[in-house]
Write a protein that holds these residues in place. Structure first.
Motif, PDB file in Angstrom:
ATOM      1  N   SER A  86       0.838  -1.193   0.000  1.00 24.36           N
ATOM      2  CA  SER A  86       0.000   0.000   0.000  1.00 24.36           C
ATOM      3  C   SER A  86       0.878   1.251   0.000  1.00 24.36           C
ATOM      4  CB  SER A  86      -0.918   0.019   1.222  1.00 24.36           C
ATOM      5  OG  SER A  86      -1.829  -1.046   1.188  1.00 24.36           O
ATOM      6  N   GLY A  87       0.341   2.341  -0.524  1.00 31.43           N
ATOM      7  CA  GLY A  87       1.137   3.555  -0.503  1.00 31.43           C
ATOM      8  C   GLY A  87       0.488   4.720  -1.211  1.00 31.43           C
ATOM      9  N   ILE A  88       1.109   5.895  -1.034  1.00 35.41           N
ATOM     10  CA  ILE A  88       0.686   7.135  -1.666  1.00 35.41           C
ATOM     11  C   ILE A  88       1.874   7.706  -2.423  1.00 35.41           C
ATOM     12  CG2 ILE A  88      -0.083   9.520  -1.287  1.00 35.41           C
ATOM     13  CD1 ILE A  88      -1.506   8.526   1.240  1.00 35.41           C
ATOM     14  N   ASN A  89       1.657   8.010  -3.693  1.00 41.71           N
ATOM     15  CA  ASN A  89       2.648   8.696  -4.518  1.00 41.71           C
ATOM     16  C   ASN A  89       1.917   9.856  -5.170  1.00 41.71           C
ATOM     17  OD1 ASN A  89       4.874   6.379  -4.565  1.00 41.71           O
ATOM     18  ND2 ASN A  89       2.881   5.441  -4.946  1.00 41.71           N
ATOM     19  N   ARG A  90       2.224  11.078  -4.746  1.00 43.60           N
ATOM     20  CA  ARG A  90       1.389  12.199  -5.164  1.00 43.60           C
ATOM     21  C   ARG A  90       2.208  13.444  -5.427  1.00 43.60           C
ATOM     22  NH1 ARG A  90      -2.708  16.100  -1.986  1.00 43.60           N
ATOM     23  NH2 ARG A  90      -4.001  16.705  -3.754  1.00 43.60           N
ATOM     24  N   LEU A  91       1.839  14.159  -6.502  1.00 39.56           N
ATOM     25  CA  LEU A  91       2.387  15.465  -6.816  1.00 39.56           C
ATOM     26  C   LEU A  91       1.227  16.407  -7.114  1.00 39.56           C
ATOM     27  CD1 LEU A  91       4.947  17.177  -7.351  1.00 39.56           C
ATOM     28  CD2 LEU A  91       4.801  16.453  -9.745  1.00 39.56           C
ATOM     29  N   PHE A  92       1.196  17.549  -6.412  1.00 38.40           N
ATOM     30  CA  PHE A  92       0.087  18.501  -6.526  1.00 38.40           C
ATOM     31  C   PHE A  92       0.654  19.896  -6.753  1.00 38.40           C
ATOM     32  CE2 PHE A  92      -2.543  21.723  -4.407  1.00 38.40           C
ATOM     33  CZ  PHE A  92      -3.750  21.557  -5.068  1.00 38.40           C
ATOM     34  N   TYR A  93      -0.033  20.697  -7.588  1.00 36.46           N
ATOM     35  CA  TYR A  93       0.411  22.062  -7.882  1.00 36.46           C
ATOM     36  C   TYR A  93      -0.792  22.997  -7.908  1.00 36.46           C
ATOM     37  CZ  TYR A  93       2.342  26.089 -10.336  1.00 36.46           C
ATOM     38  OH  TYR A  93       2.718  27.369 -10.674  1.00 36.46           O
ATOM     39  N   ASP A  94      -0.584  24.224  -7.385  1.00 34.50           N
ATOM     40  CA  ASP A  94      -1.659  25.211  -7.321  1.00 34.50           C
ATOM     41  C   ASP A  94      -1.062  26.603  -7.499  1.00 34.50           C
ATOM     42  OD1 ASP A  94      -4.048  26.628  -6.729  1.00 34.50           O
ATOM     43  OD2 ASP A  94      -3.493  26.704  -4.612  1.00 34.50           O
ATOM     44  N   SER A  95      -1.616  27.389  -8.424  1.00 32.99           N
ATOM     45  CA  SER A  95      -1.101  28.736  -8.630  1.00 32.99           C
ATOM     46  C   SER A  95      -2.132  29.607  -9.339  1.00 32.99           C
ATOM     47  CB  SER A  95       0.179  28.704  -9.471  1.00 32.99           C
ATOM     48  OG  SER A  95       0.636  30.020  -9.739  1.00 32.99           O
ATOM     49  N   LYS A  96      -2.128  30.905  -8.988  1.00 33.49           N
ATOM     50  CA  LYS A  96      -2.933  31.893  -9.691  1.00 33.49           C
ATOM     51  C   LYS A  96      -2.088  32.730 -10.651  1.00 33.49           C
ATOM     52  CE  LYS A  96      -6.162  32.490  -5.817  1.00 33.49           C
ATOM     53  NZ  LYS A  96      -6.721  33.442  -4.828  1.00 33.49           N
ATOM     54  N   TYR A  97      -0.816  32.352 -10.831  1.00 34.61           N
ATOM     55  CA  TYR A  97       0.115  33.220 -11.552  1.00 34.61           C
ATOM     56  C   TYR A  97       0.700  32.573 -12.806  1.00 34.61           C
ATOM     57  CZ  TYR A  97      -0.164  36.297  -7.543  1.00 34.61           C
ATOM     58  OH  TYR A  97      -0.627  37.149  -6.572  1.00 34.61           O
ATOM     59  N   VAL A  98       0.344  31.358 -13.121  1.00 33.00           N
ATOM     60  CA  VAL A  98       0.833  30.725 -14.345  1.00 33.00           C
ATOM     61  C   VAL A  98       0.122  31.294 -15.562  1.00 33.00           C
ATOM     62  CG1 VAL A  98       1.014  28.540 -15.598  1.00 33.00           C
ATOM     63  CG2 VAL A  98       1.500  28.609 -13.157  1.00 33.00           C
ATOM     64  N   ILE A  99      -1.202  31.385 -15.479  1.00 28.27           N
ATOM     65  CA  ILE A  99      -2.022  31.985 -16.533  1.00 28.27           C
ATOM     66  C   ILE A  99      -2.713  33.206 -15.933  1.00 28.27           C
ATOM     67  CG2 ILE A  99      -3.913  31.628 -18.151  1.00 28.27           C
ATOM     68  CD1 ILE A  99      -3.376  28.643 -18.014  1.00 28.27           C
ATOM     69  N   PRO A 100      -2.454  34.390 -16.421  1.00 24.93           N
ATOM     70  CA  PRO A 100      -3.047  35.603 -15.841  1.00 24.93           C
ATOM     71  C   PRO A 100      -4.566  35.506 -15.758  1.00 24.93           C
ATOM     72  CG  PRO A 100      -1.353  36.183 -17.428  1.00 24.93           C
ATOM     73  CD  PRO A 100      -1.552  34.701 -17.542  1.00 24.93           C
ATOM     74  N   GLY A 101      -5.093  35.786 -14.580  1.00 25.08           N
ATOM     75  CA  GLY A 101      -6.530  35.800 -14.376  1.00 25.08           C
ATOM     76  C   GLY A 101      -7.144  34.454 -14.083  1.00 25.08           C
ATOM     77  N   LEU A 102      -6.355  33.391 -14.093  1.00 26.85           N
ATOM     78  CA  LEU A 102      -6.878  32.046 -13.847  1.00 26.85           C
ATOM     79  C   LEU A 102      -6.082  31.355 -12.744  1.00 26.85           C
ATOM     80  CD1 LEU A 102      -7.440  30.678 -17.471  1.00 26.85           C
ATOM     81  CD2 LEU A 102      -9.151  31.637 -15.909  1.00 26.85           C
ATOM     82  N   VAL A 104      -4.800  27.717 -11.563  1.00 24.54           N
ATOM     83  CA  VAL A 104      -4.522  26.401 -12.128  1.00 24.54           C
ATOM     84  C   VAL A 104      -4.195  25.439 -10.997  1.00 24.54           C
ATOM     85  CG1 VAL A 104      -3.063  25.054 -13.676  1.00 24.54           C
ATOM     86  CG2 VAL A 104      -3.625  27.432 -14.245  1.00 24.54           C
ATOM     87  N   THR A 105      -4.909  24.323 -10.935  1.00 20.17           N
ATOM     88  CA  THR A 105      -4.566  23.263  -9.995  1.00 20.17           C
ATOM     89  C   THR A 105      -4.424  21.965 -10.775  1.00 20.17           C
ATOM     90  OG1 THR A 105      -6.897  22.832  -9.500  1.00 20.17           O
ATOM     91  CG2 THR A 105      -5.734  24.337  -8.042  1.00 20.17           C
ATOM     92  N   ALA A 106      -3.466  21.149 -10.364  1.00 20.02           N
ATOM     93  CA  ALA A 106      -3.233  19.872 -11.033  1.00 20.02           C
ATOM     94  C   ALA A 106      -2.771  18.852 -10.005  1.00 20.02           C
ATOM     95  CB  ALA A 106      -2.184  20.021 -12.132  1.00 20.02           C
ATOM     96  N   ASP A 107      -3.190  17.606 -10.217  1.00 19.45           N
ATOM     97  CA  ASP A 107      -2.862  16.532  -9.290  1.00 19.45           C
ATOM     98  C   ASP A 107      -2.518  15.278 -10.085  1.00 19.45           C
ATOM     99  OD1 ASP A 107      -3.370  15.226  -6.334  1.00 19.45           O
ATOM    100  OD2 ASP A 107      -4.099  13.900  -7.913  1.00 19.45           O
TER     101      ASP A 107
END
Length: 449
Positions: A86-102, A104-107
């Protein structure tokens, strides 16, 4: 199941002692800039799953500090594994500055669970026999009886934007899920165990019986690939995202799994999720009352059994968001105890920030919370009780004539918060009835909502 968490307990104790010596509500918070790192080793042991080892790291970039405590970039990475698979392997990203006005979250996650919980459908209308999973009971069958083996590869990405009135926003996204499901691999979990600790063989447990009885279809029993398309709206007036003291956050999200993107025509479906969160200040910067109310249900189509526990939200904070029951929904109630075609739930908390201090050149505060959680199935999965149950058991051992009703729990928690964004969390909840289990202790990150 016996679980021992070592390092986190030491961390909470040492931090608490330090806070008693240095807490001072009048301390000026230091403005942070650039990259700041929070991390936590993972050290644990489980009788069935083996030793857990790994680490999690959360990086926040505050730019030149003018937007602190808001951040420009949030990167989270976790790798933790049990020695038996069993296990967890995770990468998460969150930003309001990659695309102006939007925003972006990714998992991207690969989650393996050798003992994933399965208790049937429709809450109290499915019997949970605590003694069958208790190896100290005379009626013990196996700790693996209410489990199955699940592997999940998941990728999600969402875009959020604001309307002309910035309190209102929208979200659009896509999620790719690949489920692989099987019975518990008892042979693997028994390797190296003393005879007294070995898991008995129970013919695949409740999961396999549901297959035999036709309650889980042959075309869904081993999981499958699904693409979710997401669209939604949000109203947000919170004063602080990680732990608001006032304001509200209401969201409505529709997720659609079309047949032409992997799931097949039989299981094409759409779900609606509505969640309302509200925050009230009782004592300025010290004490708040908060609550969350939620509903999720199938709008049309047939949802396969392995997707029913999945709970949709605009912002996925943890590695999983499943239930009802467990760390992210009904604390103290066994995970996935409340599964149906429609669910409703609520969480009510008092949060007290009782100490603030500076340590290792970072801003810290400590918070205690007391909570009550509740939820139930409001739209049932169709279940036809089988005519034949294996001897010496009867339908009443698996299915109840009791009507579904509210499942409730209560408990206490502690948060250690660095720079307002990195939140180490521990909660202990107790179920109100043994039909929902006894209790649960959860160590992870972030406030529940």
């Amino acid at each position: 199941m016996r679980k021992l968490i070592l390092l986190a307990a030491i961390l909470f104790t040492v931090t608490g002692l330090f806070a008693q010596q240095t807490s001072d509500d009048k301390k000026v918070e230091k403005v942070k800039s650039g990259w700041n790192v929070g991390g936590l080793p993972v050290v644990a042991y489980d009788t069935d799953l083996g030793f857990e080892y790994g680490a999690l790291v959360n990086l926040f970039h505050y730019g030149d500090g003018t937007i602190y405590p808001k951040y420009k970039h949030n990167v989270y990475a976790e790798v933790s594994r049990f020695t038996k698979g069993s296990g967890i392997n995770r990468l998460f990203y969150d930003s309001k500055y990659v695309i102006p006005g939007l925003r972006v979250t990714a998992d991207l996650s690969y989650l393996t669970d050798k003992m994933y919980d399965f208790y049937g459908f429709n809450g109290y209308e499915s019997v949970f026999n605590l003694d069958w999973a208790d190896d100290e009971s005379a009626d013990y069958r196996s700790r693996a009886f209410y489990k199955y083996d699940r592997k999940l590869l998941r990728f999600t990405t969402d875009l959020q934007g604001k309307l002309k009135n910035e309190k209102f926003g929208w979200v659009a996204g896509i999620g790719l899920y690949d489920f692989k499901i099987d019975t518990v691999d008892v042979d693997k979990l028994n390797r190296g165990k003393d005879e007294a600790d070995k898991l008995p063989y129970v013919g695949g447990g409740l999961y396999q019986r549901y297959i035999n009885w036709g309650l889980i279809g042959e075309d869904e029993k081993n999981g499958g690939f699904v693409t979710y398309l997401k669209v939604g709206a949000v109203y947000d007036t919170r004063d602080n995202e990680p732990n608001p003291m006032k304001g509200m956050w209401t969201e409505a999200v529709i997720t659609y799994a079309p047949s032409f993107l992997g799931i097949g025509s039989k299981y094409q479906h759409a779900k609606l999720s509505i969640i309302h969160r509200q925050y009230f200040t009782l004592v300025h910067e010290r004490l708040s009352f908060v609550y969350r109310l939620g509903y999720q249900g199938t709008l049309f189509g047939t949802c396969p059994f392995y997707l029913q526990p999945n709970m949709t939200t605009i912002f996925l904070r943890g590695a999983t968001n499943e239930g009802l029951g467990g760390a992210k929904s009904l604390r103290g109630i066994i995970r996935n105890r409340v599964v149906g075609d429609g669910i409703a739930y609520g969480n009510f908390e008092m949060r007290w920030k009782f100490a603030r201090f500076h340590f290792i050149n970072q801003n810290f505060y400590l918070s205690l919370n007391a909570f009550v959680d509740g939820g139930q199935v409001v739209r049932k999965v169709d279940v036809e009780v089988p005519n034949f149950i294996e001897v010496p058991y009867s339908p009443s051992d698996y299915f109840s004539n009791d009507k579904e009703k509210l499942h409730t729990s209560w408990g206490l928690g502690l948060r250690v918060v660095m720079n307002q964004n990195f939140v180490i969390a521990v909660d202990h909840g107790r179920a109100m009835t043994k039909d929902d289990g006894l209790s649960g202790t959860y160590i992870g990150l972030n406030f529940l909502f």
